[in-house]
Design a protein around this motif. Structure first.
Motif, PDB file in Angstrom:
ATOM      1  N   THR A 128      60.978  43.722  51.104  1.00 44.91           N
ATOM      2  CA  THR A 128      59.629  43.859  51.675  1.00 44.91           C
ATOM      3  C   THR A 128      59.650  44.713  52.934  1.00 44.91           C
ATOM      4  O   THR A 128      58.775  45.570  53.137  1.00 44.91           O
ATOM      5  CB  THR A 128      59.046  42.478  51.982  1.00 44.91           C
ATOM      6  OG1 THR A 128      59.107  41.659  50.808  1.00 44.91           O
ATOM      7  CG2 THR A 128      57.597  42.592  52.421  1.00 44.91           C
ATOM      8  N   ALA A 149      52.832  40.766  51.881  1.00 44.50           N
ATOM      9  CA  ALA A 149      53.752  40.807  50.744  1.00 44.50           C
ATOM     10  C   ALA A 149      54.757  39.661  50.795  1.00 44.50           C
ATOM     11  O   ALA A 149      55.186  39.160  49.747  1.00 44.50           O
ATOM     12  CB  ALA A 149      54.480  42.151  50.716  1.00 44.50           C
ATOM     13  N   THR A 150      55.136  39.235  51.996  1.00 45.26           N
ATOM     14  CA  THR A 150      56.065  38.113  52.110  1.00 45.26           C
ATOM     15  C   THR A 150      55.435  36.827  51.591  1.00 45.26           C
ATOM     16  O   THR A 150      56.122  35.971  51.012  1.00 45.26           O
ATOM     17  CB  THR A 150      56.517  37.944  53.569  1.00 45.26           C
ATOM     18  OG1 THR A 150      57.138  39.149  54.006  1.00 45.26           O
ATOM     19  CG2 THR A 150      57.502  36.796  53.711  1.00 45.26           C
ATOM     20  N   GLN A 164      58.355  42.837  44.790  1.00 40.11           N
ATOM     21  CA  GLN A 164      58.045  42.988  46.212  1.00 40.11           C
ATOM     22  C   GLN A 164      57.718  44.428  46.565  1.00 40.11           C
ATOM     23  O   GLN A 164      56.776  44.695  47.315  1.00 40.11           O
ATOM     24  CB  GLN A 164      59.218  42.490  47.058  1.00 40.11           C
ATOM     25  CG  GLN A 164      59.399  40.979  47.045  1.00 40.11           C
ATOM     26  CD  GLN A 164      58.138  40.242  47.444  1.00 40.11           C
ATOM     27  OE1 GLN A 164      57.524  39.568  46.627  1.00 40.11           O
ATOM     28  NE2 GLN A 164      57.726  40.400  48.698  1.00 40.11           N
ATOM     29  N   GLY A 203      55.946  36.903  48.068  1.00 40.94           N
ATOM     30  CA  GLY A 203      57.346  36.622  47.785  1.00 40.94           C
ATOM     31  C   GLY A 203      57.691  35.153  47.876  1.00 40.94           C
ATOM     32  O   GLY A 203      58.490  34.646  47.079  1.00 40.94           O
ATOM     33  N   VAL A 241      63.836  38.949  49.383  1.00 42.37           N
ATOM     34  CA  VAL A 241      62.411  39.114  49.707  1.00 42.37           C
ATOM     35  C   VAL A 241      62.216  39.832  51.038  1.00 42.37           C
ATOM     36  O   VAL A 241      61.544  40.874  51.094  1.00 42.37           O
ATOM     37  CB  VAL A 241      61.696  37.750  49.682  1.00 42.37           C
ATOM     38  CG1 VAL A 241      60.276  37.880  50.237  1.00 42.37           C
ATOM     39  CG2 VAL A 241      61.654  37.196  48.267  1.00 42.37           C
TER      40      VAL A 241
END
Length: 438
Positions: free
Chosen positions: A379, A311-312, A288, A315, A375
């Motif tokens: 993040t 980015a999530t 992450q 994840g 996550v």
């Protein structure tokens, strides 16, 4: 542990580095102090009695013969193999001599052939201690294990180069902390949960910084991993108390309680959850942190919220595959007992709620919840650190060099050579092409 992200990373702004140092260094010092306080100073030496002497030998002759009938054995079963093996003793007081011993028989006994390197044990006759004989106990596995370890190390170094060498150093450090601190600490009667959390934190600091370097990105992964580890420990404590787990869910735990009555098996269960979660946790947090860094590098115009959302999404995909990995890892490690449960005549609800299976279910659920929490935590921290230098506002994208842009456009729009396929006039922006023009 974790993925390799070897592209050079831009240095974080001085203010961000100061904040990370002010956060990570105190946590590291607290971990060291906790390790010193919990360090096993008087770990007991546990033994189940005097072990039989063991020596190495090589099988030189095998003679098989029909097994004599035994009235006690059920009809249709064979207790073999029966016969004798001649072994050349390589170590011990009888080194260089040839001894004869019965072929090992029974469930799990080794099957020997001429040339096999085996382990001999000396058995003493209880009626006459002066009479002893040799028995084949197992195969020698030292050399095969060494060759496998060398092949493992060579493959990692060949693929990862210096980063692979650092990963091997981190792996050695992990085993050293487990063998020198965690296991002796629990054996000495310390509470397993704080020992496991402290040991996992030590492993995390050493492995992440050694493998991925001392960078802001690694520090973000460290903070995310540490927060997720603490949360995993709290969730594990609540879940085991809620389901009334005692830690006596396996034969190994019961046997351990017989040799070391002062070991807290409930705490040992929590310690196992934390140690088992660490390897997957640092994989998720490093990924992450690296994802946010790469997204910001690819598109500096992304805002902090856009970085977090993008980015999530990565994840979520990672967690979806990791959940299956965790469950299958626990199932694979407990496969013989799972097969035994399938032959159980009890109802499915009673089997699922049994101590052993409930323990594995809780272990999987708690580890997964810790991963899910890792996550957003990691993040969010990575998005804050990455955009701190520009205060959360978009930065101007650096223009691509003209020569590089022209070469790329020429390669995309030029004629196809040596492919045997005719363009037919369907290039970008031409009639008949459904692709949008560059």
């Amino acid at each position: 542990m974790g993925h390799d992200h070897s592209r050079p990373i831009a240095a974080a702004p001085p203010r961000v580095r100061r904040v990370l140092i002010a956060t990570v260094v105190p946590l590291f010092l607290v971990t060291l102090v906790a390790a010193l306080v919990l360090w096993p100073r008087d770990a007991p030496s546990v033994g189940g009695g005097e072990d039989a002497a063991r020596y190495h030998g090589t099988v030189t002759r095998v003679v098989t013969e029909p097994c004599p009938p035994t009235p006690e054995a059920p009809e249709g079963t064979v207790e073999g193999p029966c016969g004798t093996a001649t072994v050349s003793v390589d170590t011990g007081p009888d080194a260089g001599q040839q001894v004869e011993t019965a072929l090992p028989a029974g469930p799990g006994s080794p099957s020997v052939e001429v040339g096999d390197e085996i382990v001999l044990v000396v058995l003493t006759d209880p009626a006459d201690p002066t009479v002893s004989s040799y028995s084949i106990a197992a195969h020698q596995r030292g050399k095969p294990l060494i060759w496998l370890a060398l092949a493992f190390a060579a493959a990692i170094v060949a693929f990862g180069r210096w980063r692979g060498l650092a990963a091997l150093g981190g792996l050695a450090a992990s085993f050293a902390i487990l063998l020198v601190f965690v296991l002796p600490g629990i054996s000495a009667g310390q509470a397993p949960l704080p020992v496991a959390v402290t040991g996992a934190a030590l492993i995390m600091f050493v492995v992440l910084y050694l493998t991925h370097g001392v960078t802001a990105q690694t520090s973000v992964a460290v903070l995310g991993t540490l927060a997720s580890l603490v949360l995993t420990g709290l969730l594990g404590s609540l879940a085991t108390a809620f389901t009334h787990l005692t830690g006596y869910g396996s034969e190994d735990a019961t046997t351990l309680s017989m040799f070391q009555a002062d070991v807290d098996l409930h705490g040992l269960l929590l310690a196992g959850i934390i140690i088992g979660s660490l390897g997957v946790l640092d994989d998720v947090t490093v990924t992450q942190a690296a994802t946010v860094t790469e997204l910001a590098h690819a598109n500096p115009d992304l805002t902090r919220l856009q970085l977090y959302r993008a980015a999530t999404r990565v994840g979520r995909a990672h967690i979806a595959s990791t959940v299956n990995t965790i469950v299958l890892a626990y199932a694979g490690a407990s496969l013989p007992l799972l097969l035994l449960l399938t032959a159980d005549t009890r109802g499915i609800s009673e089997i699922v709620s049994s101590e052993f299976l409930a323990q594995e279910i809780v272990r999987s659920i708690v580890a997964t919840l810790g991963l899910i929490a890792a996550v957003p935590i990691t993040t969010g921290l990575a998005a804050l650190v990455t955009t701190a230098g520009r205060g959360g506002t978009p930065s101007r994208r650096l223009p691509r060099p003209a020569g590089e842009r022209d070469e790329a456009l020429a390669a995309l729009s030029g004629p196809r050579a040596a492919t045997g396929v005719t363009d037919s006039g369907h290039g970008p922006g031409r009639p008949g092409n459904t692709d949008p023009p560059w």
